[in-house]
Design a protein around this motif. Structure first.
Motif, PDB file in Angstrom:
ATOM      1  N   ALA A 144       5.057  -9.230  -2.762  1.00 22.39           N
ATOM      2  CA  ALA A 144       4.119  -8.383  -2.573  1.00 22.39           C
ATOM      3  C   ALA A 144       3.761  -8.402  -1.128  1.00 22.39           C
ATOM      4  O   ALA A 144       3.471  -7.456  -0.203  1.00 22.39           O
ATOM      5  CB  ALA A 144       3.128  -8.578  -3.284  1.00 22.39           C
ATOM      6  N   ALA A 157       3.921  -5.918   2.029  1.00 22.54           N
ATOM      7  CA  ALA A 157       2.659  -5.619   2.792  1.00 22.54           C
ATOM      8  C   ALA A 157       3.047  -5.722   4.273  1.00 22.54           C
ATOM      9  O   ALA A 157       2.613  -4.997   5.309  1.00 22.54           O
ATOM     10  CB  ALA A 157       1.371  -6.213   2.316  1.00 22.54           C
ATOM     11  N   GLN A 160      -7.218   0.759   3.614  1.00 20.16           N
ATOM     12  CA  GLN A 160      -6.573   1.022   2.455  1.00 20.16           C
ATOM     13  C   GLN A 160      -6.068   2.356   2.434  1.00 20.16           C
ATOM     14  O   GLN A 160      -4.930   2.489   1.570  1.00 20.16           O
ATOM     15  CB  GLN A 160      -7.784   0.799   1.636  1.00 20.16           C
ATOM     16  N   GLY A 185      -2.207   2.941   1.675  1.00 20.06           N
ATOM     17  CA  GLY A 185      -1.878   3.687   0.428  1.00 20.06           C
ATOM     18  C   GLY A 185      -0.827   4.885   0.530  1.00 20.06           C
ATOM     19  O   GLY A 185      -0.193   5.563  -0.287  1.00 20.06           O
ATOM     20  N   THR A 238       2.482   3.025  -0.352  1.00 18.11           N
ATOM     21  CA  THR A 238       2.785   2.508  -1.567  1.00 18.11           C
ATOM     22  C   THR A 238       1.619   2.739  -2.546  1.00 18.11           C
ATOM     23  O   THR A 238       0.554   2.790  -2.044  1.00 18.11           O
ATOM     24  CB  THR A 238       3.050   0.792  -1.074  1.00 18.11           C
ATOM     25  N   LYS A 239       2.145   2.832  -3.589  1.00 24.23           N
ATOM     26  CA  LYS A 239       0.931   2.969  -4.846  1.00 24.23           C
ATOM     27  C   LYS A 239       0.647   1.596  -5.667  1.00 24.23           C
ATOM     28  O   LYS A 239       0.238   1.450  -6.582  1.00 24.23           O
ATOM     29  CB  LYS A 239       1.425   3.814  -5.933  1.00 24.23           C
ATOM     30  N   ASP A 240       1.545   0.565  -5.080  1.00 25.82           N
ATOM     31  CA  ASP A 240       1.339  -0.902  -5.700  1.00 25.82           C
ATOM     32  C   ASP A 240       0.134  -1.527  -5.027  1.00 25.82           C
ATOM     33  O   ASP A 240      -0.282  -1.725  -3.947  1.00 25.82           O
ATOM     34  CB  ASP A 240       2.389  -1.520  -5.322  1.00 25.82           C
ATOM     35  N   ASP A 241      -0.986  -1.692  -6.091  1.00 27.09           N
ATOM     36  CA  ASP A 241      -2.204  -2.167  -5.547  1.00 27.09           C
ATOM     37  C   ASP A 241      -2.108  -3.353  -5.073  1.00 27.09           C
ATOM     38  O   ASP A 241      -2.829  -4.011  -4.196  1.00 27.09           O
ATOM     39  CB  ASP A 241      -3.335  -2.128  -6.696  1.00 27.09           C
ATOM     40  N   ARG A 242      -1.088  -4.389  -5.554  1.00 27.36           N
ATOM     41  CA  ARG A 242      -1.150  -5.698  -5.019  1.00 27.36           C
ATOM     42  C   ARG A 242      -0.518  -5.687  -3.513  1.00 27.36           C
ATOM     43  O   ARG A 242      -1.022  -6.549  -2.632  1.00 27.36           O
ATOM     44  CB  ARG A 242      -0.119  -6.353  -5.735  1.00 27.36           C
ATOM     45  N   VAL A 293      -1.103  -3.253  -1.122  1.00 29.54           N
ATOM     46  CA  VAL A 293      -2.191  -2.733  -0.576  1.00 29.54           C
ATOM     47  C   VAL A 293      -3.410  -3.556  -0.287  1.00 29.54           C
ATOM     48  O   VAL A 293      -3.528  -3.938   0.961  1.00 29.54           O
ATOM     49  CB  VAL A 293      -2.543  -1.399  -1.421  1.00 29.54           C
ATOM     50  N   GLN A 294      -3.590  -4.625  -1.427  1.00 28.84           N
ATOM     51  CA  GLN A 294      -4.667  -5.514  -1.254  1.00 28.84           C
ATOM     52  C   GLN A 294      -4.100  -6.786  -0.075  1.00 28.84           C
ATOM     53  O   GLN A 294      -4.850  -7.087   0.443  1.00 28.84           O
ATOM     54  CB  GLN A 294      -5.072  -6.144  -2.714  1.00 28.84           C
ATOM     55  N   ILE A 327      -4.556  -5.211   3.576  1.00 21.89           N
ATOM     56  CA  ILE A 327      -5.633  -4.538   4.106  1.00 21.89           C
ATOM     57  C   ILE A 327      -6.297  -5.521   5.213  1.00 21.89           C
ATOM     58  O   ILE A 327      -6.499  -5.168   6.227  1.00 21.89           O
ATOM     59  CB  ILE A 327      -6.838  -4.613   3.031  1.00 21.89           C
TER      60      ILE A 327
END
Length: 255
Positions: free
Chosen positions: A163, A167, A232, A236, A239-243, A245-246, A249
């Motif tokens: 991840a 990122a 964010q 976004g 990717t749609k993977d929140d991990r 994105v987080q 940031i």
């Protein structure tokens, strides 16, 4: 030569960066395809650089527009419609490079901005080669050091997990929005400064350089504010993977 190295040593190169075996499995064919098509992009970059140096920045602009207009639909076709997987992005890049590289050669063959390939000598001119090497080797060393730094950072990011590695790559793509226009200003400055010095007008050369600097600083500052304000949202888009994105940031805000 470098493209051949990408094909032959794709797996060791990715492992050297710290990629997991899952990433290596996906990345090896991508790197091999990109390596196989690298000659097209090389031709493309040299051709448009020659056009800019001759004072024609419009043709390279429209060529860049064409490349974007080809890459995005082709990537969508391969990845979303034909569902060939991540390697679809590599197919799109290489096909776009082949089309645009051929177009650049065709433009220069027919003649543009007082540059013309047709009818010229194809023999090696050692005086020209020495001149090119004298200018390009220091520049190549500078670019190589920059690339090694980027690769080292990617290696550190890979070691933090998939991840974080993803990122890092997305942050690099978003970050390019801040410096790619500045590279365009730099290309314009190179052409204008070179022409001014050729005319013996040092004041015009100085003005051209400082104007490019001011425009670049303004653009990069505006981009930096956007990166800090809505990281964010920008991540976004990719990717749609929140991990992922987080994980990106904080990095994007700092960058």
């Amino acid at each position: 030569v470098v493209g051949g190295m990408f094909i032959a040593f794709a797996a060791p190169l990715l492992r050297l960066l710290g990629a997991s075996e899952d990433v290596v499995q996906v990345g090896v064919p991508i790197l091999a395809v990109i390596g196989a098509g690298s000659v097209f992009q090389t031709t493309w970059f040299i051709g448009v650089s020659a056009l800019r140096a001759a004072g024609d920045s419009r043709a390279p602009m429209w060529i860049a527009v064409l490349s974007a207009a080809l890459t995005v639909p082709l990537a969508y076709l391969f990845i979303e419609v034909l569902r060939v997987g991540p390697i679809g992005a590599a197919y799109a890049m290489v096909l776009t490079g082949a089309v645009v590289g051929t177009l650049v050669v065709a433009v220069l063959w027919t003649g543009r901005a007082d540059l013309r390939l047709a009818g010229g000598s194809w023999r090696f001119d050692w005086a020209t080669i020495r001149s090119i090497f004298a200018i390009s080797l220091p520049s190549a060393a500078e670019s190589a050091m920059f690339s090694f730094g980027i690769l080292a950072l990617s290696g550190f990011a890979f070691r933090l997990g998939t991840a974080s590695g993803a990122a890092h790559q997305i942050v690099n793509q978003v970050e390019s929005l801040s410096f790619l226009p500045c590279i365009a200003f730099a290309g314009a400055a190179s052409a204008l400064v070179g022409q001014s010095l050729g005319m013996g007008d040092r004041q015009r050369a100085t003005r051209s350089g400082w104007v490019a600097v001011r425009m670049s600083v303004l653009w990069a500052t505006a981009a930096g504010i956007v990166f800090m304000a809505v990281p964010q949202v920008l991540l976004g888009v990719f990717t749609k993977d929140d991990r992922v994105v987080q994980a990106g940031i904080g990095a994007l805000a700092i960058v």
